[in-house]
Design a protein around this motif. Sequence first.
Motif, short mmCIF file in Angstrom:
data_model
loop_
_atom_site.label_atom_id
_atom_site.label_comp_id
_atom_site.label_asym_id
_atom_site.label_seq_id
_atom_site.Cartn_x
_atom_site.Cartn_y
_atom_site.Cartn_z
N LYS A 8 -14.45 -3.82 -21.67
CA LYS A 8 -13.60 -2.99 -20.83
C LYS A 8 -14.41 -1.80 -20.32
N GLY A 9 -14.16 -1.42 -19.08
CA GLY A 9 -14.87 -0.30 -18.49
C GLY A 9 -14.38 -0.05 -17.09
N TYR A 10 -15.30 0.43 -16.23
CA TYR A 10 -14.93 0.77 -14.87
C TYR A 10 -15.81 0.03 -13.87
N LEU A 11 -15.16 -0.55 -12.87
CA LEU A 11 -15.87 -1.15 -11.75
C LEU A 11 -16.01 -0.08 -10.68
N LYS A 12 -17.22 0.11 -10.19
CA LYS A 12 -17.48 1.20 -9.26
C LYS A 12 -18.23 0.72 -8.03
N LEU A 13 -17.68 1.04 -6.86
CA LEU A 13 -18.34 0.78 -5.58
C LEU A 13 -18.41 2.09 -4.83
N SER A 14 -19.60 2.69 -4.81
CA SER A 14 -19.77 4.02 -4.22
C SER A 14 -18.85 5.00 -4.95
N LEU A 15 -17.89 5.62 -4.23
CA LEU A 15 -16.99 6.58 -4.86
C LEU A 15 -15.66 5.97 -5.27
N CYS A 18 -12.27 1.67 -10.52
CA CYS A 18 -11.02 1.25 -11.15
C CYS A 18 -11.33 0.66 -12.53
N PRO A 19 -10.39 0.80 -13.47
CA PRO A 19 -10.60 0.21 -14.80
C PRO A 19 -10.47 -1.31 -14.74
N ILE A 20 -11.38 -2.02 -15.42
CA ILE A 20 -11.36 -3.48 -15.42
C ILE A 20 -11.56 -4.01 -16.83
N ALA A 21 -11.24 -5.27 -17.00
CA ALA A 21 -11.47 -5.97 -18.26
C ALA A 21 -12.13 -7.30 -17.95
N LEU A 22 -13.08 -7.69 -18.79
CA LEU A 22 -13.78 -8.96 -18.64
C LEU A 22 -13.38 -9.89 -19.78
N PHE A 23 -13.05 -11.12 -19.43
CA PHE A 23 -12.70 -12.15 -20.40
C PHE A 23 -13.62 -13.34 -20.22
#
Length: 291
Positions: A8-15, A18-23
């Motif tokens: 779990k962490g944050y997906l970031k594109l420039s500015l 959003c919080p995301i989860a990987l399964f």
Amino acid sequence: MAARAYWKGYLKLSLVSCPIALFPATSEREKISFHQLNRETGNRIRYRKVDAQSGDEVPNENIIKGYEVAKGEYIELDPEELEAVAIESKRTLEIERFVPKTDIDELYLRDPYFVVPDGDVGQQAFAVIRDAIRKEGMVALGKVVFTTREHIIALEPRDNGMVGTTLRYPYEVRQAKDYFDVVEDEKVPKDMLDLAVHIVETKSGRFEPEKFEDEYENALKELLRKKHKGERIERPKEPSRTNVVNLMDALRQSVKAENLGSTTRRKLSGSAEGRAAKKATRPASKQRRAG
């Protein structure tokens, strides 16, 4: 969602973030696995961590990591020292560039993960990033840290979410020329190639993974069923081997067998036997209605 997130962490594109989860997108838990047992007692075998010299068991708190620099000579590292080189991107997956999917050699593909928003807060930001990648028809490349290792990950839209596939680093991919350079440049005769192409065309179809069967896994289940019921276990017969030694003869016989198989399947589908077979495979409810 039944499965537990691997990361779990944050997906970031420039500015935009959003919080995301990987399964994990794949699983091998369903495969049959075995334990090692003591034949005489039937008890499980346990592994102990012991000192290679003294043979004494070592408690976990006394075990550290070591890098071998010479035979029997190690650089010892404490957990605190390893933590000192922790990468800042431990909880952030930042997209660094976009590339065509065709640019990624299959040898670099490692493990696939389903990527979804983590909670309701970042749903819109996730959708914006996903749809931007989809519109451009590209693959997004970023970095993510799992435990203590940093991985390159390729993101691409899939349905309402995304799939992230970790990639190998160049030093992890062996050079094909080291293996293929020993393969001679054979000139294939046209008649042989035509026969081989015909076989390929006869066997051509769509990729339908649901039709794949793990025959070894099925055989293991049957073996366990028989053992559990105390049934006799018989060794299967060795498969018969072909005596064809001439390549052209082998190709011709293969074409003949494939053509015969195709003809038989077509005849069966239109015959009384074929209709009966189809009827037998219908759901029971439909058969009752038909009667």
